[in-house]
Each structure stands twice: as structure tokens, then as C-alpha cells.
Design an enzyme around this catalytic site. Structure first.
Site, PDB file in Angstrom:
ATOM      1  N   LYS A  13       0.821  -1.225   0.000  1.00 46.21           N
ATOM      2  CA  LYS A  13       0.000   0.000   0.000  1.00 46.21           C
ATOM      3  C   LYS A  13       0.847   1.265   0.000  1.00 46.21           C
ATOM      4  O   LYS A  13       0.596   2.182  -0.752  1.00 46.21           O
ATOM      5  CB  LYS A  13      -0.848   0.108   1.281  1.00 46.21           C
ATOM      6  CG  LYS A  13      -1.967  -0.832   1.445  1.00 46.21           C
ATOM      7  CD  LYS A  13      -2.852  -0.418   2.622  1.00 46.21           C
ATOM      8  CE  LYS A  13      -2.209  -0.249   3.975  1.00 46.21           C
ATOM      9  NZ  LYS A  13      -1.569  -1.377   4.595  1.00 46.21           N
ATOM     10  N   ARG A  88      -9.070   1.813   9.414  1.00 47.62           N
ATOM     11  CA  ARG A  88      -8.684   0.426   9.679  1.00 47.62           C
ATOM     12  C   ARG A  88      -9.705  -0.279  10.563  1.00 47.62           C
ATOM     13  O   ARG A  88      -9.522  -1.447  10.871  1.00 47.62           O
ATOM     14  CB  ARG A  88      -7.328   0.405  10.400  1.00 47.62           C
ATOM     15  CG  ARG A  88      -6.154   0.111   9.486  1.00 47.62           C
ATOM     16  CD  ARG A  88      -4.889   0.298  10.299  1.00 47.62           C
ATOM     17  NE  ARG A  88      -3.832  -0.570   9.895  1.00 47.62           N
ATOM     18  CZ  ARG A  88      -2.671  -0.128   9.380  1.00 47.62           C
ATOM     19  NH1 ARG A  88      -2.459   1.140   9.178  1.00 47.62           N
ATOM     20  NH2 ARG A  88      -1.723  -0.972   9.084  1.00 47.62           N
ATOM     21  N   ARG A 127      11.820  -6.525   4.804  1.00 46.43           N
ATOM     22  CA  ARG A 127      11.691  -5.092   4.506  1.00 46.43           C
ATOM     23  C   ARG A 127      12.712  -4.265   5.286  1.00 46.43           C
ATOM     24  O   ARG A 127      12.967  -4.490   6.452  1.00 46.43           O
ATOM     25  CB  ARG A 127      10.272  -4.643   4.880  1.00 46.43           C
ATOM     26  CG  ARG A 127      10.034  -3.169   4.692  1.00 46.43           C
ATOM     27  CD  ARG A 127       8.581  -2.879   4.505  1.00 46.43           C
ATOM     28  NE  ARG A 127       7.818  -2.888   5.744  1.00 46.43           N
ATOM     29  CZ  ARG A 127       6.540  -2.527   5.809  1.00 46.43           C
ATOM     30  NH1 ARG A 127       5.888  -2.152   4.720  1.00 46.43           N
ATOM     31  NH2 ARG A 127       5.903  -2.565   6.953  1.00 46.43           N
ATOM     32  N   ARG A 160      11.847  -2.275  10.639  1.00 46.26           N
ATOM     33  CA  ARG A 160      10.905  -1.697  11.605  1.00 46.26           C
ATOM     34  C   ARG A 160      10.656  -2.671  12.745  1.00 46.26           C
ATOM     35  O   ARG A 160      10.597  -3.869  12.529  1.00 46.26           O
ATOM     36  CB  ARG A 160       9.575  -1.389  10.908  1.00 46.26           C
ATOM     37  CG  ARG A 160       9.516  -0.010  10.322  1.00 46.26           C
ATOM     38  CD  ARG A 160       8.341   0.168   9.387  1.00 46.26           C
ATOM     39  NE  ARG A 160       7.065  -0.309   9.895  1.00 46.26           N
ATOM     40  CZ  ARG A 160       5.906  -0.165   9.228  1.00 46.26           C
ATOM     41  NH1 ARG A 160       5.894   0.430   8.062  1.00 46.26           N
ATOM     42  NH2 ARG A 160       4.787  -0.611   9.733  1.00 46.26           N
ATOM     43  N   ARG A 171      -0.231  -8.241  13.876  1.00 46.16           N
ATOM     44  CA  ARG A 171      -0.774  -7.259  12.933  1.00 46.16           C
ATOM     45  C   ARG A 171      -1.758  -7.942  11.994  1.00 46.16           C
ATOM     46  O   ARG A 171      -2.758  -7.367  11.593  1.00 46.16           O
ATOM     47  CB  ARG A 171       0.366  -6.587  12.144  1.00 46.16           C
ATOM     48  CG  ARG A 171       1.196  -5.658  13.019  1.00 46.16           C
ATOM     49  CD  ARG A 171       2.502  -5.283  12.364  1.00 46.16           C
ATOM     50  NE  ARG A 171       2.338  -4.419  11.207  1.00 46.16           N
ATOM     51  CZ  ARG A 171       3.265  -4.263  10.270  1.00 46.16           C
ATOM     52  NH1 ARG A 171       4.410  -4.909  10.356  1.00 46.16           N
ATOM     53  NH2 ARG A 171       3.052  -3.459   9.260  1.00 46.16           N
TER      54      ARG A 171
HETATM   55  P1  AMP Z   1       1.435   0.885   8.859  1.00 45.63           P
HETATM   56  O1  AMP Z   1       2.667   1.672   8.615  1.00 45.63           O
HETATM   57  O2  AMP Z   1       0.261   1.360   8.068  1.00 45.63           O
HETATM   58  O3  AMP Z   1       1.652  -0.603   8.730  1.00 45.63           O
HETATM   59  O4  AMP Z   1       1.030   1.142  10.408  1.00 45.63           O
HETATM   60  C1  AMP Z   1       1.920   0.818  11.452  1.00 45.63           C
HETATM   61  C2  AMP Z   1       1.197   0.784  12.797  1.00 45.63           C
HETATM   62  O5  AMP Z   1       0.634   2.080  13.078  1.00 45.63           O
HETATM   63  C3  AMP Z   1       0.011  -0.166  12.904  1.00 45.63           C
HETATM   64  O6  AMP Z   1       0.406  -1.502  13.179  1.00 45.63           O
HETATM   65  C4  AMP Z   1      -0.755   0.452  14.073  1.00 45.63           C
HETATM   66  O7  AMP Z   1      -0.101   0.195  15.319  1.00 45.63           O
HETATM   67  C5  AMP Z   1      -0.597   1.940  13.797  1.00 45.63           C
HETATM   68  N1  AMP Z   1      -1.682   2.436  12.902  1.00 45.63           N
HETATM   69  C6  AMP Z   1      -1.558   2.846  11.610  1.00 45.63           C
HETATM   70  N2  AMP Z   1      -2.751   3.223  11.103  1.00 45.63           N
HETATM   71  C7  AMP Z   1      -3.661   3.051  12.100  1.00 45.63           C
HETATM   72  C8  AMP Z   1      -5.062   3.239  12.209  1.00 45.63           C
HETATM   73  N3  AMP Z   1      -5.800   3.680  11.178  1.00 45.63           N
HETATM   74  N4  AMP Z   1      -5.660   2.966  13.391  1.00 45.63           N
HETATM   75  C9  AMP Z   1      -4.944   2.519  14.444  1.00 45.63           C
HETATM   76  N5  AMP Z   1      -3.620   2.296  14.413  1.00 45.63           N
HETATM   77  C10 AMP Z   1      -2.970   2.550  13.261  1.00 45.63           C
END
Ligand code: AMP
Length: 213
Positions: A13, A88, A127, A160, A171
């Protein structure tokens, strides 16, 4: 144009969001990047969010809804934006609909990037990310040119914390339970467009470009 990108962790994404927003000139809003930045800067939101991110859990809806509400009112969102990683949960999706309705706007398209689980685990464990400029690499599929350094800014690349195996599985569970229902929610509204994210980033991008044009 208002676009939402949906997909499991590791679906690509973020990469697609960067390519698409650069191409069509709309603002890229990555909730994960906003939260990681807040954690790095130790802002009050960052302090609250840190434990959730490290454990692969969702930050409370109230926090991400407030962030989104403030962010989409900024001048750079007037001509459109792409949401990457928000909504989400169903509560976030409903809050987003309200926020947009208040401004007499609405989502144009939701692009769902679908990828099988086995591939996602391989992508995430390999990654590498640049903490300075957010560039993303993969040890096997897209290695940096020199050592462990970012091709763009020379920053030291890291894996990360939430790309470690134990956290990835959390996740995924969170995605299956909380985020997957949004696929049907947006499909019922006639806004959902599914793309096969298991192909190369360039091929996926070609398809997404056609969908949003
Ligand atoms: P991402 O980089 O999109 O994979 O997001 C990394 C982490 O950020 C996720 O595993 C959540 O802990 C937090 N996070 C990102 N977007 C959201 C969201 N819309 N609602 C809640 N937590 C989020």
C-alpha cells in the site's frame, strides 16, 4: 479526488500510495508515517501510541480519527488526498464518512490491494526502511545499491520494530478481525476496486492508475 487504499500489512500500500500521489498530484496521508513520526519526536500522541505500534496493535480510534480530522482540513488537501492506513476499523470508516460529509465531500474510490498471507510474511520480514525519508527496500526484491544505506538520502536502513515475526502475526490478526470487514462495507457502497498486489510494484501501479483515471 479522494482515494482510500486498503490492504493487509505488507500488501505494498505504502509504495503504491507514494507512486500514485506523485503521479496524480494529490496529498499522501499515511497514518503509519504520522504515528511513527510522533513516536520519534516524543509528542504526547507519540508517547501514547508507541506501545501499540511496537506490539502491532491498533492505536485507539479516538486518536487516529482526531489526527485524520485535523489533517484533511489542511490546505494541501483541498484538491484531493489519498488515505493510506486509515480507516482500519468500522468506527474509523464511519467517522471518516462524517468528517467528509461535514465538508460536503466523499470518498471517490477505495482500492483494495489483495495479497496472500505467505507472500506478505516474506515481504515484511525482508523489509528495510529509512527512518529519515521513509524510503522502503527489501533485502531480496529491492536491495539498496550500497550496503545498508538509503539510495536517496544515505541514511542507515533499519528493519521496523513491528516487522519482526512475532509482531507481524499480531498485525495480521488485527487486520483480519478489524480491517477486513471494511472490504464488504465499501463494496456495498459500490466504491471498492480490487487489485492483485502479488505482482511487481510496477504492474500493480499500472492497474491502479487505470482504475483511478
Ligand atoms: P502501517 O505503517 O500502516 O503498517 O502502520 C503501522 C502501525 O501504526 C500499525 O500496526 C498500528 O499500530 C498503527 N496504525 C496505523 N494506522 C492506524 C489506524 N488507522 N488505526 C490505528 N492504528 C494505526
Amino acid at each position: 479526488m479522494i482515494i482510500v487504499l486498503l490492504g493487509p500489512p505488507g500488501s505494498g500500500k505504502g509504495t503504491q500510495a507514494k507512486m500514485l500521489t506523485a503521479k496524480i498530484g494529490i496529498t499522501h496521508i499515511s497514518m503509519g508515517d504520522i504515528l511513527r513520526d510522533a513516536v520519534a519526536k516524543k509528542t504526547p500522541i507519540g508517547v501514547e501510541a508507541e506501545g501499540y505500534l511496537a506490539a502491532g496493535k491498533l492505536v485507539p480510534d479516538s486518536v487516529t480519527i482526531k489526527i485524520t480530522g485535523d489533517r484533511i482540513k489542511q490546505p494541501d488537501c483541498v484538491n484531493g488526498f489519498l488515505l493510506d492506513g486509515f480507516p482500519r476499523t468500522m468506527q474509523q470508516a464511519e467517522a471518516l464518512a462524517h468528517l467528509l460529509a461535514e465538508e460536503k465531500r466523499g470518498i471517490d474510490k477505495v482500492v483494495y490491494v489483495s495479497v496472500p498471507l505467505e507472500l506478505v510474511v516474506e515481504r515484511l520480514t525482508g523489509r528495510l526502511s529509512c527512518p529519515k525519508d521513509g524510503s522502503v527496500y527489501h533485502v531480496k526484491y529491492n536491495p539498496p545499491k550500497i550496503g545498508n544505506k538509503c539510495d536517496v538520502c544515505g541514511g542507515e536502513l533499519v528493519s521496523r520494530k513491528d516487522d519482526q515475526k512475532e509482531v507481524i502475526s499480531n498485525r495480521f490478526t488485527v487486520y483480519e478481525k478489524q480491517t477486513k470487514p471494511l472490504i464488504d462495507y465499501y463494496r456495498a457502497q459500490g466504491k471498492l476496486f480490487k487489485v492483485d498486489g502479488s505482482r511487481s510494484p510496477e504492474m500493480v501501479f499500472e492497474e491502479i492508475k487505470k482504475l483511478v483515471s
